[in-house]
Enzyme design. Structure first.
Site, mmCIF file in Angstrom:
data_model
loop_
_atom_site.group_PDB
_atom_site.id
_atom_site.type_symbol
_atom_site.label_atom_id
_atom_site.label_comp_id
_atom_site.label_asym_id
_atom_site.label_seq_id
_atom_site.Cartn_x
_atom_site.Cartn_y
_atom_site.Cartn_z
ATOM 1 N N GLU A 94 0.825 -1.205 0.000
ATOM 2 C CA GLU A 94 0.000 0.000 0.000
ATOM 3 C C GLU A 94 0.863 1.260 0.000
ATOM 4 O O GLU A 94 1.933 1.307 0.583
ATOM 5 C CB GLU A 94 -0.937 -0.036 1.207
ATOM 6 C CG GLU A 94 -1.931 -1.185 1.048
ATOM 7 C CD GLU A 94 -2.951 -1.297 2.166
ATOM 8 O OE1 GLU A 94 -4.128 -1.482 1.843
ATOM 9 O OE2 GLU A 94 -2.589 -1.219 3.344
ATOM 10 N N CYS A 107 3.512 8.340 1.430
ATOM 11 C CA CYS A 107 4.029 7.335 2.355
ATOM 12 C C CYS A 107 4.222 6.033 1.565
ATOM 13 O O CYS A 107 3.275 5.470 1.036
ATOM 14 C CB CYS A 107 3.045 7.162 3.513
ATOM 15 S SG CYS A 107 3.546 5.910 4.701
ATOM 16 N N CYS A 114 6.641 -7.607 6.720
ATOM 17 C CA CYS A 114 7.775 -7.147 7.518
ATOM 18 C C CYS A 114 8.170 -8.278 8.443
ATOM 19 O O CYS A 114 7.316 -9.020 8.924
ATOM 20 C CB CYS A 114 7.387 -5.916 8.343
ATOM 21 S SG CYS A 114 8.789 -5.177 9.226
ATOM 22 N N CYS A 118 6.916 -6.134 15.261
ATOM 23 C CA CYS A 118 6.556 -5.193 16.320
ATOM 24 C C CYS A 118 5.138 -5.515 16.774
ATOM 25 O O CYS A 118 4.255 -5.781 15.961
ATOM 26 C CB CYS A 118 6.679 -3.752 15.838
ATOM 27 S SG CYS A 118 8.378 -3.328 15.403
ATOM 28 N N CYS A 121 1.818 -3.575 15.335
ATOM 29 C CA CYS A 121 1.760 -3.169 13.930
ATOM 30 C C CYS A 121 1.078 -4.240 13.083
ATOM 31 O O CYS A 121 1.440 -5.415 13.143
ATOM 32 C CB CYS A 121 3.178 -2.910 13.421
ATOM 33 S SG CYS A 121 3.242 -2.506 11.661
ATOM 34 N N GLY A 173 6.823 -2.457 5.829
ATOM 35 C CA GLY A 173 8.197 -2.927 5.759
ATOM 36 C C GLY A 173 9.182 -2.104 6.555
ATOM 37 O O GLY A 173 8.869 -1.017 7.048
ATOM 38 N N GLU A 174 10.384 -2.643 6.714
ATOM 39 C CA GLU A 174 11.490 -1.949 7.380
ATOM 40 C C GLU A 174 12.478 -1.522 6.294
ATOM 41 O O GLU A 174 13.187 -2.356 5.723
ATOM 42 C CB GLU A 174 12.156 -2.894 8.394
ATOM 43 C CG GLU A 174 13.498 -2.424 8.920
ATOM 44 C CD GLU A 174 13.517 -1.002 9.481
ATOM 45 O OE1 GLU A 174 12.618 -0.630 10.242
ATOM 46 O OE2 GLU A 174 14.445 -0.246 9.119
ATOM 47 N N SER A 205 12.159 5.979 7.938
ATOM 48 C CA SER A 205 11.787 5.617 9.301
ATOM 49 C C SER A 205 12.276 4.203 9.581
ATOM 50 O O SER A 205 12.065 3.295 8.782
ATOM 51 C CB SER A 205 10.266 5.688 9.450
ATOM 52 O OG SER A 205 9.863 5.273 10.741
ATOM 53 N N SER A 227 11.800 4.766 15.326
ATOM 54 C CA SER A 227 10.634 4.310 16.089
ATOM 55 C C SER A 227 11.081 3.876 17.473
ATOM 56 O O SER A 227 11.538 2.756 17.651
ATOM 57 C CB SER A 227 9.964 3.144 15.353
ATOM 58 O OG SER A 227 9.386 3.614 14.154
ATOM 59 N N LEU A 228 10.956 4.772 18.428
ATOM 60 C CA LEU A 228 11.484 4.501 19.771
ATOM 61 C C LEU A 228 10.497 3.689 20.615
ATOM 62 O O LEU A 228 10.818 2.593 21.059
ATOM 63 C CB LEU A 228 11.824 5.834 20.434
ATOM 64 C CG LEU A 228 12.916 5.822 21.495
ATOM 65 C CD1 LEU A 228 14.190 5.189 20.989
ATOM 66 C CD2 LEU A 228 13.202 7.245 21.978
ATOM 67 N N HIS A 229 9.341 4.263 20.882
ATOM 68 C CA HIS A 229 8.192 3.534 21.443
ATOM 69 C C HIS A 229 8.295 3.083 22.898
ATOM 70 O O HIS A 229 7.300 2.637 23.464
ATOM 71 C CB HIS A 229 7.826 2.313 20.595
ATOM 72 C CG HIS A 229 7.515 2.622 19.159
ATOM 73 N ND1 HIS A 229 6.962 3.812 18.760
ATOM 74 C CD2 HIS A 229 7.672 1.887 18.042
ATOM 75 C CE1 HIS A 229 6.799 3.798 17.443
ATOM 76 N NE2 HIS A 229 7.231 2.648 16.982
ATOM 77 N N ASN A 304 -3.249 3.307 16.488
ATOM 78 C CA ASN A 304 -4.365 3.103 15.558
ATOM 79 C C ASN A 304 -4.755 1.638 15.579
ATOM 80 O O ASN A 304 -3.941 0.789 15.236
ATOM 81 C CB ASN A 304 -3.947 3.498 14.140
ATOM 82 C CG ASN A 304 -3.770 5.004 14.017
ATOM 83 O OD1 ASN A 304 -4.621 5.767 14.454
ATOM 84 N ND2 ASN A 304 -2.654 5.425 13.446
ATOM 85 N N CYS A 347 -1.238 5.167 10.233
ATOM 86 C CA CYS A 347 -0.008 4.455 10.622
ATOM 87 C C CYS A 347 -0.351 3.109 11.241
ATOM 88 O O CYS A 347 -1.185 3.017 12.121
ATOM 89 C CB CYS A 347 0.739 5.231 11.705
ATOM 90 S SG CYS A 347 1.269 6.815 11.185
HETATM 91 N N1 SAH Z 1 9.557 -0.150 9.876
HETATM 92 C C1 SAH Z 1 9.674 1.269 9.965
HETATM 93 C C2 SAH Z 1 8.643 2.052 9.160
HETATM 94 C C3 SAH Z 1 7.193 1.588 9.134
HETATM 95 S S1 SAH Z 1 6.003 2.059 10.322
HETATM 96 C C4 SAH Z 1 9.639 1.698 11.403
HETATM 97 O O1 SAH Z 1 9.444 0.869 12.262
HETATM 98 O O2 SAH Z 1 9.869 2.858 11.683
HETATM 99 C C5 SAH Z 1 5.827 3.758 10.477
HETATM 100 C C6 SAH Z 1 5.422 4.139 11.920
HETATM 101 O O3 SAH Z 1 4.087 3.711 12.292
HETATM 102 C C7 SAH Z 1 6.367 3.496 12.920
HETATM 103 O O4 SAH Z 1 6.763 4.433 13.888
HETATM 104 C C8 SAH Z 1 5.487 2.432 13.519
HETATM 105 O O5 SAH Z 1 5.963 2.029 14.758
HETATM 106 C C9 SAH Z 1 4.142 3.119 13.566
HETATM 107 N N2 SAH Z 1 3.026 2.196 13.778
HETATM 108 C C10 SAH Z 1 2.985 0.877 13.506
HETATM 109 N N3 SAH Z 1 1.798 0.349 13.870
HETATM 110 C C11 SAH Z 1 1.071 1.358 14.381
HETATM 111 C C12 SAH Z 1 -0.260 1.451 14.899
HETATM 112 N N4 SAH Z 1 -1.069 0.389 14.962
HETATM 113 N N5 SAH Z 1 -0.695 2.646 15.311
HETATM 114 C C13 SAH Z 1 0.102 3.737 15.227
HETATM 115 N N6 SAH Z 1 1.351 3.717 14.728
HETATM 116 C C14 SAH Z 1 1.837 2.543 14.320
#
Ligand code: SAH
Length: 376
Positions: A94, A107, A114, A118, A121, A173-174, A205, A227-229, A304, A347
């Site tokens: 997508e 985007c 992937c 995570c 995701c 994807g990463e 990212s 993506s720290l989280h 999301n 996202c």
């Molecule tokens: N693999 C890369 C880029 C893809 S995701 C990365 O990890 O950065 C882009 C962003 O969306 C990342 O920060 C990811 O952690 C975030 N993301 C993934 N799932 C999500 C969700 N369900 N709700 C909100 N953000 C999300």
């Protein structure tokens, strides 16, 4: 048949040399492909007819095919792109276009699925099939420009205005796990003979592939989002399993190294907010302490939801409080607006279609435990 969308401008020039053609011919063709968005050699009117015929014999111009085109109430547009030409195959990725008052952001996806798993995701839940080719990555920009009527016209000067002014590699994807193809696509985005975007308007990212961050700095230093989280290794190990390989201290040191040649003087830290998991005031304070030595901005992304996910988005009040704690420490923190969620374009909602080849169900159960309830 070679697909000319698979080459960056240097690659195209080298391939032209193999065909006995001069470098300026390669640049001419690059203009037709990427500035003017043509998919047909007969349209390349300033290229000699004989060369056009020769190219049509040995080369093609093939971008991904749109299988679905959805427009959200807020104008966000999402394309489902089929990326396997073979009949009966169902791999699709997508691409999302996000129009705003003063910019348009595309985007882009970099892999079919992937492998990083995570916990929050939806792409990660689908497993991994394969890397996208350079043609499939740049093809998303190529095709979006064409569909949005944003290609330039031959002979018309560049007004500097762009429908797609920014590109973020934040789709499926990463990006850094598909390094070579991503770098070739980035070079096309930056090249004046192709898309001519500024390095500050192209963002990769990453979930934190440390060695590849160092290589990106050398190969195509664009803006970087990480993506720290989570503020601790214990929690990040669960949410972003690649943290077990490249823990926070190494990741943050790599961020500082990246800044030495970055086009911007800060790293953007993405931080997903998951109710009851990482959204407490104590988490915000721990985050400040952790990132004290890295010039950075925070982009807070309230979770999301997607079908089958058990995490919850925090209440607006918790989001605001988290943001305030960062801002009070003079750290810029924005809350990412949710765009296009009525067409599942927000996202973490991008799912496409992935024929999983990694059979990872066992691995997922093994990795996720402790404070994360999602797969309990
Ligand atoms: N693999 C890369 C880029 C893809 S995701 C990365 O990890 O950065 C882009 C962003 O969306 C990342 O920060 C990811 O952690 C975030 N993301 C993934 N799932 C999500 C969700 N369900 N709700 C909100 N953000 C999300």
């Amino acid at each position: 048949m070679v697909n000319l969308l698979d080459f960056d401008v240097d690659g195209l020039t080298a391939w032209f040399a193999q065909q006995g053609e001069k470098p300026f011919r390669a640049r001419q063709v690059a203009h037709w492909l990427h500035r003017f968005g043509v998919d047909d050699f007969t349209q390349m009117t300033d290229v000699a007819k004989s060369l056009r015929a020769k190219l049509a014999d040995v080369a093609e111009i093939r971008g991904p095919q749109a299988m679905r085109d959805s427009v959200a109430a807020d104008g966000t547009r999402k394309w489902l792109l089929g990326v396997d030409g073979t009949a009966g195959s169902s791999n699709a990725v997508e691409t999302v276009f996000i129009p705003e008052a003063n910019r348009g952001t595309l985007c882009v996806s970099t892999q079919v699925g992937c492998a990083l798993e995570c916990a929050f995701c939806s792409t990660g839940k689908q497993g991994f099939n394969r890397n996208l080719t350079t043609a499939e990555i740049i093809g998303q920009l190529w095709q979006a420009n064409r569909v949005l009527g944003a290609v330039k016209q031959p002979g018309v000067g560049d007004s500097g205005e762009r429908v797609i002014s920014n590109v973020v590699l934040m789709g499926m994807g990463e990006p850094l796990a598909n390094f070579d193809n991503v770098v070739a696509a980035l070079r096309l985005m930056l090249d004046d003979h192709a898309y001519g975007l500024s390095r500050r308007r192209v963002t990769v990212s990453t979930a934190g592939l440390v060695p590849a961050m160092d290589r990106l700095r050398e190969a195509a230093p664009v803006a970087l989002a990480v993506s720290l989280h989570a503020p601790t290794d214990a929690l990040r190990d669960e949410l972003v399993p690649i943290n077990r390989k490249y823990p926070l201290r190494e990741l943050l040191t790599a961020c500082r190294r990246y800044l030495a040649s970055a086009p911007r003087d800060f790293i953007t830290f993405e931080y997903i907010l998951l109710a009851g998991v990482n959204d407490r005031p104590a988490d915000a304070r721990a985050l400040l302490a952790l990132t004290r030595d890295v010039p950075c901005k925070f982009n807070l992304i309230p979770f999301n939801p997607f079908p089958g996910s058990d995490f919850r988005r925090p209440a607006a009040e918790a989001v605001r409080r988290f943001q305030e704690i960062l801002m009070q420490a003079d750290v810029v923190a924005t809350v990412r607006k949710t765009r296009g969620d009525d067409i599942d374009a927000a996202c973490g909602q991008l799912a496409g279609q992935v024929e999983d080849r990694s059979r990872r169900q066992v691995a997922i159960q093994h990795v996720v435990s402790g404070p994360v309830e999602v797969l309990a």
